[in-house]
Design an enzyme around this catalytic site. Structure first.
Site, PDB file in Angstrom:
ATOM      1  N   CYS A   2      11.512  70.232  70.939  1.00  0.00           N
ATOM      2  CA  CYS A   2      10.621  70.632  69.732  1.00  0.00           C
ATOM      3  C   CYS A   2      11.589  71.527  68.884  1.00  0.00           C
ATOM      4  O   CYS A   2      12.470  72.071  69.422  1.00  0.00           O
ATOM      5  CB  CYS A   2       9.322  71.305  70.280  1.00  0.00           C
ATOM      6  SG  CYS A   2       8.673  70.197  71.557  1.00  0.00           S
ATOM      7  N   ARG A  27      16.287  67.343  64.945  1.00  0.00           N
ATOM      8  CA  ARG A  27      16.309  67.556  66.473  1.00  0.00           C
ATOM      9  C   ARG A  27      15.273  66.218  66.852  1.00  0.00           C
ATOM     10  O   ARG A  27      14.973  66.070  68.064  1.00  0.00           O
ATOM     11  CB  ARG A  27      15.312  68.929  66.931  1.00  0.00           C
ATOM     12  CG  ARG A  27      16.604  70.095  66.670  1.00  0.00           C
ATOM     13  CD  ARG A  27      15.540  71.167  66.569  1.00  0.00           C
ATOM     14  NE  ARG A  27      15.108  71.619  67.935  1.00  0.00           N
ATOM     15  CZ  ARG A  27      15.733  72.523  68.774  1.00  0.00           C
ATOM     16  NH1 ARG A  27      17.020  72.833  68.306  1.00  0.00           N
ATOM     17  NH2 ARG A  27      15.272  72.568  69.701  1.00  0.00           N
ATOM     18  N   TRP A  74       8.473  67.117  70.040  1.00  0.00           N
ATOM     19  CA  TRP A  74       8.908  66.012  70.530  1.00  0.00           C
ATOM     20  C   TRP A  74       8.433  65.856  71.765  1.00  0.00           C
ATOM     21  O   TRP A  74       8.324  66.588  72.801  1.00  0.00           O
ATOM     22  CB  TRP A  74      10.573  66.207  70.728  1.00  0.00           C
ATOM     23  CG  TRP A  74      11.247  65.241  71.534  1.00  0.00           C
ATOM     24  CD1 TRP A  74      11.493  65.125  73.115  1.00  0.00           C
ATOM     25  CD2 TRP A  74      12.048  64.040  71.387  1.00  0.00           C
ATOM     26  NE1 TRP A  74      12.388  64.281  73.440  1.00  0.00           N
ATOM     27  CE2 TRP A  74      12.465  63.320  72.347  1.00  0.00           C
ATOM     28  CE3 TRP A  74      12.068  63.294  69.906  1.00  0.00           C
ATOM     29  CZ2 TRP A  74      13.398  62.227  72.337  1.00  0.00           C
ATOM     30  CZ3 TRP A  74      12.841  62.285  69.711  1.00  0.00           C
ATOM     31  CH2 TRP A  74      13.199  61.708  71.002  1.00  0.00           C
ATOM     32  N   ASN A 100       8.635  75.272  73.080  1.00  0.00           N
ATOM     33  CA  ASN A 100       9.639  74.204  73.379  1.00  0.00           C
ATOM     34  C   ASN A 100       9.849  74.257  74.676  1.00  0.00           C
ATOM     35  O   ASN A 100      10.241  75.488  75.347  1.00  0.00           O
ATOM     36  CB  ASN A 100      10.841  74.472  72.419  1.00  0.00           C
ATOM     37  CG  ASN A 100      11.816  73.538  72.657  1.00  0.00           C
ATOM     38  OD1 ASN A 100      11.541  72.347  73.243  1.00  0.00           O
ATOM     39  ND2 ASN A 100      13.141  73.793  72.484  1.00  0.00           N
ATOM     40  N   GLY A 101       9.923  73.295  75.585  1.00  0.00           N
ATOM     41  CA  GLY A 101      10.094  73.243  76.910  1.00  0.00           C
ATOM     42  C   GLY A 101       8.958  72.504  77.785  1.00  0.00           C
ATOM     43  O   GLY A 101       8.290  71.534  77.146  1.00  0.00           O
ATOM     44  N   GLU A 494      31.258  51.654  81.262  1.00  0.00           N
ATOM     45  CA  GLU A 494      30.433  52.624  80.403  1.00  0.00           C
ATOM     46  C   GLU A 494      31.689  53.586  79.636  1.00  0.00           C
ATOM     47  O   GLU A 494      31.736  53.544  78.553  1.00  0.00           O
ATOM     48  CB  GLU A 494      29.778  53.443  81.163  1.00  0.00           C
ATOM     49  CG  GLU A 494      28.847  54.864  80.221  1.00  0.00           C
ATOM     50  CD  GLU A 494      28.529  54.347  79.094  1.00  0.00           C
ATOM     51  OE1 GLU A 494      28.072  53.247  78.818  1.00  0.00           O
ATOM     52  OE2 GLU A 494      28.286  55.298  78.197  1.00  0.00           O
ATOM     53  N   LYS A 498      32.208  53.297  75.558  1.00  0.00           N
ATOM     54  CA  LYS A 498      32.409  54.898  74.974  1.00  0.00           C
ATOM     55  C   LYS A 498      33.728  54.734  74.177  1.00  0.00           C
ATOM     56  O   LYS A 498      33.476  54.912  72.915  1.00  0.00           O
ATOM     57  CB  LYS A 498      32.370  55.939  75.696  1.00  0.00           C
ATOM     58  CG  LYS A 498      31.157  56.350  76.527  1.00  0.00           C
ATOM     59  CD  LYS A 498      30.558  56.944  75.526  1.00  0.00           C
ATOM     60  CE  LYS A 498      29.198  56.320  74.863  1.00  0.00           C
ATOM     61  NZ  LYS A 498      28.418  55.344  75.491  1.00  0.00           N
ATOM     62  N   GLU A 501      33.488  51.717  71.155  1.00  0.00           N
ATOM     63  CA  GLU A 501      32.341  51.686  69.958  1.00  0.00           C
ATOM     64  C   GLU A 501      32.739  53.042  69.236  1.00  0.00           C
ATOM     65  O   GLU A 501      31.895  52.977  68.006  1.00  0.00           O
ATOM     66  CB  GLU A 501      30.874  52.086  70.621  1.00  0.00           C
ATOM     67  CG  GLU A 501      30.623  53.471  71.307  1.00  0.00           C
ATOM     68  CD  GLU A 501      29.089  53.456  71.840  1.00  0.00           C
ATOM     69  OE1 GLU A 501      28.074  52.928  71.109  1.00  0.00           O
ATOM     70  OE2 GLU A 501      28.837  53.993  72.679  1.00  0.00           O
ATOM     71  N   HIS A 517      42.057  38.128  89.667  1.00  0.00           N
ATOM     72  CA  HIS A 517      41.470  37.024  89.225  1.00  0.00           C
ATOM     73  C   HIS A 517      41.591  36.757  87.823  1.00  0.00           C
ATOM     74  O   HIS A 517      41.026  36.136  87.086  1.00  0.00           O
ATOM     75  CB  HIS A 517      39.993  37.039  89.681  1.00  0.00           C
ATOM     76  CG  HIS A 517      39.754  37.214  90.900  1.00  0.00           C
ATOM     77  ND1 HIS A 517      39.988  36.204  91.957  1.00  0.00           N
ATOM     78  CD2 HIS A 517      39.514  38.260  91.565  1.00  0.00           C
ATOM     79  CE1 HIS A 517      39.775  36.667  93.390  1.00  0.00           C
ATOM     80  NE2 HIS A 517      39.427  37.941  93.360  1.00  0.00           N
ATOM     81  N   LYS A 616      21.876  53.601  66.180  1.00  0.00           N
ATOM     82  CA  LYS A 616      21.151  54.380  67.133  1.00  0.00           C
ATOM     83  C   LYS A 616      20.367  53.401  68.145  1.00  0.00           C
ATOM     84  O   LYS A 616      20.344  53.447  69.268  1.00  0.00           O
ATOM     85  CB  LYS A 616      20.825  55.663  66.821  1.00  0.00           C
ATOM     86  CG  LYS A 616      20.421  56.500  68.017  1.00  0.00           C
ATOM     87  CD  LYS A 616      21.412  57.021  68.950  1.00  0.00           C
ATOM     88  CE  LYS A 616      21.006  57.487  70.027  1.00  0.00           C
ATOM     89  NZ  LYS A 616      22.414  57.619  71.171  1.00  0.00           N
TER      90      LYS A 616
END
Ligand code: AGP
Length: 621
Positions: A2, A27, A74, A100-101, A494, A498, A501, A517, A616
């Site tokens: 938030c 944010r 948020w 916020n939290g 992964e 990273k 991309e 193989h 995104k």
């Protein structure tokens, strides 16, 4: 996360608050609101959606006053709605709170306050704080002057926060204390902006940077009491403390990234904090169900489940593979992980005893949504592992396990991936305990290690300068191979994702056992190989793969557990990580791979936060 903004000064507060909220829009948020105190009257305007809606409401009914609070929400507890938007007020509408939290014990506090006659209008944890302060004010002498009113408000806030468990950055205004803002900080950021005849309070510096560069960051347990002409700081015991103001040298664009050059770096480095948020309120005590109480996943459902399908895309799919390994290894439930784009079209076997776990940061990925909807049409229950409260996926799931990482702005997923891994560890741990398939000692050891994750990630982040040195040697590479085994096979793919991309280098991840193989044919002195060789049951096997690659001329980078000597002389670059169990090794091992991709992309002059051709959230097929 938030966004909080507070203003007290000589100007009209509303435009200052709206400007501050616009500066915090990066944010991410789903609703917004402002509260203003003017001549002992508190006014409140809130709106679902973006700031334009709030501004339109205010235009129709302007707010007057020079002290106020603003907030962009948020959602963590309670869906996005006007009623759940901040600020939240007490019964009498005399005080307003922004937060916020996450308040972990909001349920028990709400029950106690309801028993004292308090009525609640929202599903949020924050509204409980407004009523708690109101209750504390009842126990204090009525102030007979503005100065006394400020002190009384601070005392009530201090007594209230002493009863809170969890993370909070709080600010409160009270109609009886015009000109005054009181604030408290614990685990969520809160910064004071010191102006001339005016003072600011915010979650982050960009909110007021245009008006002052003199700031004081509150530390955990500290409180602040500000008026247009003064700003006082106090410890949790109420004793006054001195805070040294510092000058911010950043411009606004850099300030949005907390001074870092890219959101991806900021989000990579904040992972110790975001993991704390994912874990918050979910680990102890390890009795039946406590781990996932808020997800609402009933244990009897787990007992009926004959198989689990984990479906996701991209990085979330890599997390899903880790989830598969953990659920089969510890909960002994047959589990498979699939890319949602394949799953949705292959006519999978789904029935009422199938649990589908849909993993998604955004909760808006078209293929993942389609997979979840297919599952429900076939009678399966769907659990989302998601970072976005109120997103489409969460609204078409039966249960939701939120990762609480805050908005992830960089297209390349970092903290959200770690949040997904932590959430899937919690899910597997919970299932294993609920099904009686894990000895209590092992469960406690797993949970205890999960609580150590923030410090383990901090240690892994200390490799940054070493990783940068390695990046300087490899940034011109045209290809890269990443290899890992079992739980670190998904870590390898992964890490490759990273790199590819954001640097546009062709990078592939393979199960190390697959090299013979076919992929081994690619190995020569022009093919760098990154091997994940941290402590595991298959360590000797990965060492053999490293030797195979070395024998064919590969330049080798390897991750290893600190103190490992058996790789000396076998690799060109060794990145040593703290010991961690296999369950958590993908979480710690991905850190240097995120940093390597970041530094190589940077050295290649790529747009790290907005890589070409990518979005995104892939909301279309
Ligand atoms: C990962 O870095 C990419 N941003 C991408 O693979 C992403 O993970 C994928 O599109 C899934 O997004 P979601 O988690 O929002 O569903």
């Amino acid at each position: 996360m938030c966004g909080i903004i507070g203003y007290t000064g000589t100007k009209e507060a509303t435009p200052m608050l709206l400007e501050g909220l616009r500066r915090l829009e990066y944010r991410g948020y789903d609703s917004a609101g402002v509260a203003i105190v003017q001549e002992k009257t508190l006014s409140l305007v809130r709106s679902l959606g973006k700031l334009q809606g709030l501004e339109a409401k205010i235009l129709r009914a302007p707010l007057r006053g020079s002290t106020g609070l603003g907030h962009t929400r948020w959602a963590t507890h309670g869906k996005p709605s006007e009623n759940n938007a901040h600020p939240h007020v007490d019964c009498g509408g005399a005080l307003a709170v922004v937060h916020n939290g996450i308040i972990e014990n909001h349920g028990s506090l709400k029950a106690r306050l309801a028993g004292c006659g308090h009525g609640f209008n929202s599903q949020t944890d924050t509204e409980v704080v407004a009523h708690l302060i109101e209750e504390e004010l009842k126990g204090l002498p009525s102030p007979d002057s503005p100065a006394k009113a400020s002190e009384t408000l601070l005392q009530a806030l201090r007594q209230a926060v002493a009863q809170l468990d969890g993370a909070f950055a709080l600010a409160v205004i009270w109609s009886q204390a015009p000109g005054c803002i009181a604030a408290a900080k614990s685990a969520s950021p809160l910064v004071v902006g010191l102006g001339e005849g005016e003072n600011f309070l915010a979650s982050d510096v960009p909110a007021f940077l245009r008006y002052t560069r003199r700031v004081a960051f509150l530390d955990d347990g500290e409180l602040a009491l500000m008026t247009p002409s003064s700003c006082l700081f106090f410890g949790s015991d109420g004793a006054p403390i001195e805070k040294i103001a510092t000058a911010i040298g950043w411009d606004h664009a850099v300030a949005e990234k907390a001074g870092f050059p890219h959101f991806m770096l900021k989000e990579t480095l904040e992972q110790p904090r975001t993991v704390e948020n994912t874990l918050r309120g979910r680990l102890f005590p390890l009795d039946d169900g406590i781990l996932l109480r808020e997800a609402g996943l009933p244990n009897e459902l787990l007992r009926q489940v004959s198989r689990i399908h984990l479906v996701a895309c991209g990085t979330a799919y890599h997390a899903a593979i880790v989830g598969k390994y953990l659920l089969e290894r510890h909960a002994r439930i047959p589990a498979q992980a699939e890319t949602a784009s394949e799953y949705r079209y292959r006519d999978p076997l789904i029935d009422a005893n199938t649990l589908v776990v849909a993993v998604s940061q955004s909760g808006e990925t078209a293929d993942t949504l389609a997979a979840a909807q297919l599952a429900r049409r076939h009678g399966a229950k769907v659990l989302s592992v998601c970072n976005s409260v109120g997103s489409t996926l969460t609204r078409c799931s039966d249960y939701n396990l939120y990762t609480h990482c805050g908005p992830e702005c960089g297209v390349a997923s970092t903290k959200a991936f770690i949040g997904q891994l932590v959430a899937l560890n919690i899910l597997a741990l919970h299932a294993a305990v609920a099904l009686g398939r894990l000895r209590e000692g092992d469960a406690l050891a797993w949970a205890t290690e999960l609580k150590r994750l923030p410090s383990l990630i901090e240690e892994a982040l200390k490799l940054d300068s070493h990783v940068l040195e390695i990046a300087k040697l490899f940034w011109k590479a045209e290809h890269f191979i990443y290899i890992g085994r079992t739980l670190n096979y998904p870590t390898a793919i992964e890490g490759a994702l990273k790199l590819k991309e954001i640097s546009y280098i062709h990078a592939e991840g393979y199960p190390a056992g697959e090299m013979k193989h076919g992929p081994l044919a690619l190995i020569d002195e022009n093919m760098p190989v990154l091997a994940i060789a941290t402590q595991s049951k298959v360590f000797d096997k990965i060492v053999s793969n490293i030797e195979e690659a070395r024998a064919r001329g590969a330049r080798l980078i390897s991750l290893a557990t600190r103190g490992e000597r058996r790789l000396e002389g076998k690799v060109d670059h060794l990145l040593e990580l703290p010991y961690v169990s296999e369950n958590l090794s993908p979480i710690v091992n991905i850190i240097p791979l995120q940093l390597l991709a970041y530094h190589i992309a940077n050295l290649r002059g790529c747009d790290v936060d907005q890589p070409r051709n990518l979005a995104k959230s892939v909301t279309v097929e």
